[in-house]
Design an enzyme around this catalytic site. Structure first.
Site: not given
Ligand code: AMP
Length: 620
Positions: A25, A183, A205
């Site tokens: 990530d 993501e 998010d």
């Protein structure tokens, strides 16, 4: 996905063994690396046991760059040479970014902005590569071997340039990129949502500086991002700032010096995080002039102070739902990502809005890296075939060559795989018994501007008049990215096919270039397509007329009539030779007009011929 090219017969994947693969990530503020160990995804910590790596790089004049925690304190000391949030600059030119409040010395460079540093010039790709290299070394030290590859996550809204930049950074860091993964998709995979057969999920998010919301639709193992929205200036920092302002109010202060301001912001953040688990917290600090601050902040007061920020996140949520044409009751699950989603009033607001508890049992800071690790494990070949999961789209359209050097697109770019599409074609000439199928990839209209993937022949078509055969060409891209093309003549069932396989022959640079050129040349391409179509139609008209003249010209036309038709055909041939679309169309119209009478005489003659010798009673 890479270019599709013809496979080499007999090529197959290497035999099974556990291969070391990681998910990364690469975040704006923090980055993480994870892997699958004993079937469980785990984040790999550094030697001090810290999972997060701050995405901060400090470049001294000569020595090696400092990455992560070591670089963080340099932000205050040498801001021009300490790069933070470099993800915001990936694949962006100077004109795309706001530079006013940033301490960096930007250099405008073709394609992507660069930073002028004491040690020289660096691009965002090189800075990201330093972060990725640090994570690769961490992973290799921890796993005890070389990695076969990595899945790296990118925001769903990243465009080609930003994705390409991310991939380049990984290559520079010595990583083999197995896949770039969105993501939100990674987060959904971490929750095992890919095991559901179908569903629509929201990924909420809320990080430190940004808010992103994505809506994913899952069909047969493929996630499709159906809508994204967000606020690039809304995140945990804003919540800190509300507490900071409240603190100033409580202490009767208006303006603070740099050190005091940083201290209180830090205290505000600590208080915010404490209030996730406690009903109240004490904030204590001593300012530079010696004056103390000591106040209690209750959870309730904090919620009241920041409720408007929570509500603000629901605006992009509403927008994404609207864009996707969905209502909240059509959402099967809401995945929480980002450290700020730990806050109870955020959880509560989301639960209330969707009328269902959100998925929150995984660490919201780690969920994206964990999902990427699961995907990396699959792509490295550590899972059995039936668990294969591919979440890819076709980056460039797939199509066929048609008459006149044109490309007919069968599967448009960005179609998710697996997919299958079919289209019918016909023969061009009377009695045509074979057809060449030429498979191409690209966005342009003409064959010469696209990439040729494969050619095969469909033979044994029964001889028929031009346009009578019905040839169905089916393009099928399976979950492994394998393209097969089948052509079948529908009346006779004659069939032929070819399998085309992905190969990494087309770099993403090429893909980006091809996409750009399709946009730049859209107008020229349309003109070329129209000219080509006119030429094909005109050639067909000449050939059909000449065939008819050879057969019936002498019997049905006198010399003058014949002369007019011949002249019209000559004019049409000349127009084709000149490649002038307007002239071809005009000459075609004229040729059609002067052959009208001849065509109807032929029709009458053939009816007469068909009827001759038959009794009236036989004609039902
Ligand atoms: P991310 O960008 O996902 O790393 O999120 C970082 C943000 O999450 C920062 O604003 C943190 O202050 C916030 N955060 C982390 N832990 C907590 C917590 N326990 N309660 C509230 N906010 C948190």
């Amino acid at each position: 996905m890479a270019l599709l090219q013809i496979s080499e017969p007999g090529l197959s994947a290497a035999p099974h063994q556990h291969r070391l693969a990681v998910g990364i990530d690469l975040g704006t503020t923090n980055s993480l690396v994870a892997t699958v160990r004993s079937s469980m995804p785990v984040v790999l910590p550094d030697e001090q046991g810290r999972a997060l790596l701050p995405s901060v790089v400090y470049y001294p004049a000569e020595d090696k760059a400092l990455v992560g925690f070591e670089a963080v304190p340099m932000q205050a000391k040498e801001p021009q040479d300490t790069l933070v949030s470099v993800k915001r600059f990936m694949g962006r030119g100077l004109k795309d970014i706001q530079t006013e409040h940033l301490p960096y010395r930007f250099v405008d460079a073709p394609g992507m902005v660069q930073f002028k540093l004491k040690c020289g010039q660096k691009s965002p790709v090189e800075v990201s590569a330093d972060i990725l290299r640090n994570l690769r070394e961490r992973a290799e030290a921890s796993l005890g071997g070389e990695l076969v590859g990595a899945v790296i996550t990118v925001p769903a809204y990243f465009d080609d340039a930003q994705r390409q930049a991310t991939k380049d950074a990984a290559r520079l860091a010595g990583l083999n990129v197995l896949r770039l993964l969105n993501e939100p998709t990674a987060a959904a995979i971490a929750y095992g949502l890919d095991n559901a057969s179908e569903g629509t999920f929201v990924v909420y998010d809320l990080g430190g500086g940004t808010f992103d919301v994505s809506i994913l639709r899952l069909t047969r193992g493929v996630f499709e991002v159906v809508a994204t929205s967000g606020d690039s200036a809304l995140g945990g920092d804003d919540f800190d700032h509300r507490i900071y302002c409240w603190l100033l109010e409580q202490a009767g202060l208006s303006q603070l010096g740099g050190r005091d301001s940083r201290l209180l912001q830090q205290k505000a953040r600590e208080a915010k995080e404490a209030l996730t688990d406690k009903l109240s917290t004490q904030i204590a600090a001593v300012l530079e002039d010696g004056s103390p601050i000591n106040v209690e902040l209750t959870q309730q007061t904090y919620f009241d102070l920041t409720r408007h920020l929570v509500d603000k996140t629901l605006m992009p949520v509403r927008k994404a739902l609207k864009d996707a044409g969905l209502s909240t009751d059509q959402i099967d699950g809401v995945v929480m990502v980002g450290g700020s989603t730990r806050m109870p009033h955020v959880q509560h607001a989301v639960a209330q809005y969707f009328d269902k508890p959100p998925l929150n049992n995984l660490d919201p800071d780690k969920v994206v890296a964990l999902g990427a690790a699961i995907q990396a494990n699959v792509l490295a070949g550590n899972k059995s075939g039936d668990e294969w999961l591919l979440l890819d789209v076709i980056p460039l359209s797939l199509g066929l060559e048609t008459m006149g050097g044109l490309v007919e697109k069968i599967i448009p770019r960005n179609s998710t795989i697996p997919t299958a599409r079919a289209q019918e074609f016909t023969t061009f000439k009377d009695g045509q018994t074979a057809m060449r199928v030429h498979v191409l990839q690209g966005e342009r209209e003409l064959v010469k501007d696209c990439r040729s993937l494969a050619t095969f022949d469909l033979k044994g078509i029964p001889p028929m008049a031009a346009g009578a055969a019905r040839i169905r060409v089916t393009f099928q891209v399976d979950a492994d990215g394998l393209l097969s093309v089948t052509a079948m003549e529908m009346t006779s069932g004659v069939q032929s096919s070819v399998v085309v396989k992905p190969a990494y022959g087309l770099t993403d640079d090429e893909i980006t270039r091809m996409l750009k050129s399709s946009i730049e040349h859209a107008q020229d391409d349309m003109a070329a397509r129209r000219l080509s179509e006119a030429t094909v139609d005109a050639t067909r008209l000449i050939e059909a007329t000449q065939a008819a003249l050879a057969e019936d010209g002498d019997a049905l036309l006198d010399a003058d009539e014949r002369g007019i038709i011949d002249q019209a055909l000559q004019q049409l041939s000349a127009a084709i030779a000149a490649q002038d679309e307007a002239r071809i169309r005009q000459a075609s119209d004229e040729a059609s007009r002067v052959t009208d009478e001849f065509a109807s005489r032929r029709m009458d003659a053939s009816i007469r011929k068909a009827l001759s010798g038959q009794k009236l009673s036989e004609l039902g």
